[in-house]
Motif scaffolding. Structure first.
Motif, PDB file in Angstrom:
ATOM      1  N   PHE A 111      -2.275  -3.340 -63.619  1.00 39.71           N
ATOM      2  CA  PHE A 111      -1.641  -3.448 -62.308  1.00 39.71           C
ATOM      3  C   PHE A 111      -1.904  -4.820 -61.680  1.00 39.71           C
ATOM      4  O   PHE A 111      -1.068  -5.354 -60.947  1.00 39.71           O
ATOM      5  CB  PHE A 111      -2.129  -2.333 -61.388  1.00 39.71           C
ATOM      6  CG  PHE A 111      -1.669  -0.965 -61.811  1.00 39.71           C
ATOM      7  CD1 PHE A 111      -0.358  -0.570 -61.627  1.00 39.71           C
ATOM      8  CD2 PHE A 111      -2.550  -0.078 -62.414  1.00 39.71           C
ATOM      9  CE1 PHE A 111       0.085   0.681 -62.020  1.00 39.71           C
ATOM     10  CE2 PHE A 111      -2.127   1.177 -62.820  1.00 39.71           C
ATOM     11  CZ  PHE A 111      -0.810   1.562 -62.623  1.00 39.71           C
ATOM     12  N   CYS A 112      -3.083  -5.399 -61.966  1.00 35.88           N
ATOM     13  CA  CYS A 112      -3.368  -6.756 -61.489  1.00 35.88           C
ATOM     14  C   CYS A 112      -2.426  -7.757 -62.138  1.00 35.88           C
ATOM     15  O   CYS A 112      -1.946  -8.696 -61.488  1.00 35.88           O
ATOM     16  CB  CYS A 112      -4.817  -7.128 -61.791  1.00 35.88           C
ATOM     17  SG  CYS A 112      -6.059  -6.080 -61.000  1.00 35.88           S
ATOM     18  N   LYS A 113      -2.168  -7.552 -63.425  1.00 39.87           N
ATOM     19  CA  LYS A 113      -1.232  -8.424 -64.130  1.00 39.87           C
ATOM     20  C   LYS A 113       0.163  -8.319 -63.512  1.00 39.87           C
ATOM     21  O   LYS A 113       0.858  -9.321 -63.343  1.00 39.87           O
ATOM     22  CB  LYS A 113      -1.186  -8.062 -65.612  1.00 39.87           C
ATOM     23  CG  LYS A 113      -2.467  -8.393 -66.382  1.00 39.87           C
ATOM     24  CD  LYS A 113      -2.347  -7.958 -67.832  1.00 39.87           C
ATOM     25  CE  LYS A 113      -3.597  -8.331 -68.628  1.00 39.87           C
ATOM     26  NZ  LYS A 113      -3.738  -9.797 -68.801  1.00 39.87           N
ATOM     27  N   ARG A 114       0.540  -7.080 -63.171  1.00 43.51           N
ATOM     28  CA  ARG A 114       1.846  -6.868 -62.563  1.00 43.51           C
ATOM     29  C   ARG A 114       1.924  -7.540 -61.193  1.00 43.51           C
ATOM     30  O   ARG A 114       2.974  -8.049 -60.791  1.00 43.51           O
ATOM     31  CB  ARG A 114       2.105  -5.369 -62.425  1.00 43.51           C
ATOM     32  CG  ARG A 114       3.469  -5.020 -61.850  1.00 43.51           C
ATOM     33  CD  ARG A 114       3.597  -3.520 -61.616  1.00 43.51           C
ATOM     34  NE  ARG A 114       3.326  -2.750 -62.830  1.00 43.51           N
ATOM     35  CZ  ARG A 114       3.258  -1.426 -62.861  1.00 43.51           C
ATOM     36  NH1 ARG A 114       3.419  -0.733 -61.745  1.00 43.51           N
ATOM     37  NH2 ARG A 114       3.020  -0.804 -63.998  1.00 43.51           N
ATOM     38  N   ALA A 115       0.801  -7.544 -60.478  1.00 43.40           N
ATOM     39  CA  ALA A 115       0.788  -8.094 -59.124  1.00 43.40           C
ATOM     40  C   ALA A 115       0.652  -9.612 -59.096  1.00 43.40           C
ATOM     41  O   ALA A 115       0.789 -10.228 -58.041  1.00 43.40           O
ATOM     42  CB  ALA A 115      -0.360  -7.464 -58.327  1.00 43.40           C
ATOM     43  N   LEU A 116       0.379 -10.215 -60.244  1.00 41.55           N
ATOM     44  CA  LEU A 116       0.180 -11.670 -60.287  1.00 41.55           C
ATOM     45  C   LEU A 116       1.394 -12.425 -59.782  1.00 41.55           C
ATOM     46  O   LEU A 116       1.269 -13.391 -59.021  1.00 41.55           O
ATOM     47  CB  LEU A 116      -0.155 -12.095 -61.719  1.00 41.55           C
ATOM     48  CG  LEU A 116      -0.421 -13.584 -61.941  1.00 41.55           C
ATOM     49  CD1 LEU A 116      -1.622 -14.060 -61.133  1.00 41.55           C
ATOM     50  CD2 LEU A 116      -0.645 -13.867 -63.436  1.00 41.55           C
ATOM     51  N   SER A 117       2.565 -11.989 -60.192  1.00 42.81           N
ATOM     52  CA  SER A 117       3.791 -12.684 -59.755  1.00 42.81           C
ATOM     53  C   SER A 117       3.984 -12.554 -58.250  1.00 42.81           C
ATOM     54  O   SER A 117       4.551 -13.452 -57.612  1.00 42.81           O
ATOM     55  CB  SER A 117       5.009 -12.130 -60.497  1.00 42.81           C
ATOM     56  OG  SER A 117       5.189 -10.741 -60.239  1.00 42.81           O
ATOM     57  N   ASP A 118       3.511 -11.450 -57.667  1.00 44.37           N
ATOM     58  CA  ASP A 118       3.600 -11.291 -56.213  1.00 44.37           C
ATOM     59  C   ASP A 118       2.755 -12.364 -55.521  1.00 44.37           C
ATOM     60  O   ASP A 118       3.198 -12.993 -54.552  1.00 44.37           O
ATOM     61  CB  ASP A 118       3.103  -9.909 -55.784  1.00 44.37           C
ATOM     62  CG  ASP A 118       3.981  -8.783 -56.291  1.00 44.37           C
ATOM     63  OD1 ASP A 118       5.188  -9.014 -56.488  1.00 44.37           O
ATOM     64  OD2 ASP A 118       3.465  -7.663 -56.485  1.00 44.37           O
ATOM     65  N   ASP A 229      -7.539  -6.333 -40.912  1.00 42.98           N
ATOM     66  CA  ASP A 229      -8.492  -5.248 -40.676  1.00 42.98           C
ATOM     67  C   ASP A 229      -8.267  -4.066 -41.614  1.00 42.98           C
ATOM     68  O   ASP A 229      -8.696  -2.950 -41.326  1.00 42.98           O
ATOM     69  CB  ASP A 229      -8.379  -4.766 -39.226  1.00 42.98           C
ATOM     70  CG  ASP A 229      -6.981  -4.253 -38.882  1.00 42.98           C
ATOM     71  OD1 ASP A 229      -6.044  -4.442 -39.701  1.00 42.98           O
ATOM     72  OD2 ASP A 229      -6.815  -3.669 -37.796  1.00 42.98           O
ATOM     73  N   GLU A 230      -7.605  -4.306 -42.754  1.00 42.49           N
ATOM     74  CA  GLU A 230      -7.254  -3.187 -43.634  1.00 42.49           C
ATOM     75  C   GLU A 230      -7.582  -3.474 -45.095  1.00 42.49           C
ATOM     76  O   GLU A 230      -7.435  -4.599 -45.565  1.00 42.49           O
ATOM     77  CB  GLU A 230      -5.757  -2.872 -43.519  1.00 42.49           C
ATOM     78  CG  GLU A 230      -5.315  -1.667 -44.343  1.00 42.49           C
ATOM     79  CD  GLU A 230      -3.824  -1.365 -44.223  1.00 42.49           C
ATOM     80  OE1 GLU A 230      -3.360  -0.429 -44.889  1.00 42.49           O
ATOM     81  OE2 GLU A 230      -3.120  -2.082 -43.481  1.00 42.49           O
ATOM     82  N   VAL A 231      -8.009  -2.435 -45.806  1.00 43.56           N
ATOM     83  CA  VAL A 231      -8.126  -2.476 -47.256  1.00 43.56           C
ATOM     84  C   VAL A 231      -6.859  -1.854 -47.834  1.00 43.56           C
ATOM     85  O   VAL A 231      -6.504  -0.725 -47.499  1.00 43.56           O
ATOM     86  CB  VAL A 231      -9.356  -1.694 -47.750  1.00 43.56           C
ATOM     87  CG1 VAL A 231      -9.380  -1.659 -49.284  1.00 43.56           C
ATOM     88  CG2 VAL A 231     -10.639  -2.312 -47.222  1.00 43.56           C
ATOM     89  N   VAL A 232      -6.173  -2.604 -48.666  1.00 42.90           N
ATOM     90  CA  VAL A 232      -4.909  -2.155 -49.252  1.00 42.90           C
ATOM     91  C   VAL A 232      -5.141  -1.950 -50.752  1.00 42.90           C
ATOM     92  O   VAL A 232      -5.447  -2.899 -51.466  1.00 42.90           O
ATOM     93  CB  VAL A 232      -3.791  -3.188 -49.030  1.00 42.90           C
ATOM     94  CG1 VAL A 232      -2.476  -2.677 -49.597  1.00 42.90           C
ATOM     95  CG2 VAL A 232      -3.655  -3.521 -47.547  1.00 42.90           C
ATOM     96  N   SER A 233      -4.995  -0.730 -51.207  1.00 48.58           N
ATOM     97  CA  SER A 233      -5.279  -0.412 -52.605  1.00 48.58           C
ATOM     98  C   SER A 233      -3.997  -0.311 -53.426  1.00 48.58           C
ATOM     99  O   SER A 233      -3.020   0.299 -52.989  1.00 48.58           O
ATOM    100  CB  SER A 233      -6.048   0.909 -52.701  1.00 48.58           C
ATOM    101  OG  SER A 233      -7.304   0.805 -52.058  1.00 48.58           O
ATOM    102  N   GLY A 234      -4.014  -0.922 -54.607  1.00 44.42           N
ATOM    103  CA  GLY A 234      -2.894  -0.788 -55.528  1.00 44.42           C
ATOM    104  C   GLY A 234      -1.923  -1.949 -55.487  1.00 44.42           C
ATOM    105  O   GLY A 234      -1.882  -2.741 -54.542  1.00 44.42           O
ATOM    106  N   ALA A 235      -1.118  -2.043 -56.543  1.00 46.14           N
ATOM    107  CA  ALA A 235      -0.081  -3.066 -56.639  1.00 46.14           C
ATOM    108  C   ALA A 235       1.160  -2.563 -55.907  1.00 46.14           C
ATOM    109  O   ALA A 235       2.106  -2.066 -56.516  1.00 46.14           O
ATOM    110  CB  ALA A 235       0.229  -3.365 -58.099  1.00 46.14           C
ATOM    111  N   LEU A 236       1.149  -2.703 -54.594  1.00 41.24           N
ATOM    112  CA  LEU A 236       2.212  -2.132 -53.762  1.00 41.24           C
ATOM    113  C   LEU A 236       3.431  -3.035 -53.643  1.00 41.24           C
ATOM    114  O   LEU A 236       4.453  -2.615 -53.097  1.00 41.24           O
ATOM    115  CB  LEU A 236       1.656  -1.814 -52.366  1.00 41.24           C
ATOM    116  CG  LEU A 236       0.466  -0.850 -52.331  1.00 41.24           C
ATOM    117  CD1 LEU A 236       0.050  -0.568 -50.889  1.00 41.24           C
ATOM    118  CD2 LEU A 236       0.801   0.449 -53.058  1.00 41.24           C
ATOM    119  N   GLY A 237       3.320  -4.250 -54.115  1.00 39.33           N
ATOM    120  CA  GLY A 237       4.482  -5.139 -54.109  1.00 39.33           C
ATOM    121  C   GLY A 237       4.445  -6.169 -53.003  1.00 39.33           C
ATOM    122  O   GLY A 237       3.776  -6.016 -51.981  1.00 39.33           O
TER     123      GLY A 237
END
Length: 256
Positions: A111-118, A229-237
């Motif tokens: 998922f980190c790999k997927r989020a790299l382009s973001d 002020d937020e922790v955002v979990s996951g490759a949300l785009g």
């Protein structure tokens, strides 16, 4: 009419008993016959209206999420310097940007790999964005090997770290010491010096510190981001992240 009224009273009493803590509920409010009647009423009601259980579950989930967010906000406030300003962490984008995004990542996280382009797109489109990278090897020994090479490379060649990071996270195959070292030497690193730097005990300290920080923020997977002020979990785009960034700029919080 009398039976309906009695059932209404029993329902009301039972609802109060369920909502109130056990310690405050009357111990002898009903006799055995009344209790049995209450159980039958509740049983029949739930069978006829099963959607009530979904409503209860949704309410519980909402309450739990609100509690978790409050805990994470407190943790972000108390650990702000370690999260956003640690000199041990690589920084991409604008180091003086108006908004900082902190990413916890593992080089073997799909998922980190997927989020790299973001991340790349966001930095290209936002010159005021600062990206802080938290090396967070949680996917086994090979991940830790790769991250040790990354830390050593950052220490010796900070100006080339961005390219190293993009190539290792964006590459195919398993990230390990061999793969990371190959990229590092391709970028001009001296292998002997790099291996010596990998033995620096501060690298172990930095990895441990990231684990402790993740635990304080209730981060259990990758990628995970801290924005405002937020922790955002996951490759949300990209769209989700850019909306939160815009809100931080507008009102200081990811939710305005």
């Amino acid at each position: 009419m009398a039976i309906s009224l009695r059932k209404l009273l029993l329902n009301t009493a039972l609802a109060a008993a369920v909502v109130l803590p056990a310690a405050t509920a009357p111990a002898a409010a009903f006799d055995d016959a009344e209790r049995k009647e209450i159980e039958t009423i509740i049983h029949d009601y739930l069978l006829e209206n099963p959607e009530v259980m979904l409503e209860v579950q949704e309410a519980l989930t909402t309450k739990q999420m609100a509690a978790q967010r409050a805990e994470q906000q407190d943790a972000i406030a108390s650990q702000s310097e370690k999260i956003f300003q640690s000199p041990a962490d690589p920084v991409l984008g604008n180091p003086d940007g108006s908004v900082t995004v902190v990413e916890f990542f593992d080089y073997n996280c799909g998922f980190c790999k997927r989020a790299l382009s973001d991340m790349v797109s966001m930095m290209e489109n936002d010159s005021e964005l600062k990206f802080v990278l938290k090396e967070f090897p949680i996917l086994g020994p090979e991940s830790e090997e790769a991250h040790r090479v990354a830390y050593a490379f950052f220490d010796l060649y900070p100006e080339k770290y961005a390219e190293f990071h993009l190539r290792l996270l964006g590459g195919d195959g398993r990230a390990n010491e061999e793969a990371a070292m190959r990229i590092a030497t391709d970028l001009g690193a001296d292998e002997e010096a790099l291996r010596k730097q990998m033995e620096d005990p501060t690298i172990t300290d930095r990895i441990r510190s990231t684990y402790e920080l993740a635990n304080a923020l209730n981060i259990t997977g990758t990628p995970a981001y801290v924005i405002g002020d937020e922790v955002v979990s996951g490759a949300l785009g990209e769209d989700v992240l850019t909306t939160k960034i815009a809100n931080v700029r507008e009102c200081g919080s990811t939710v305005c």
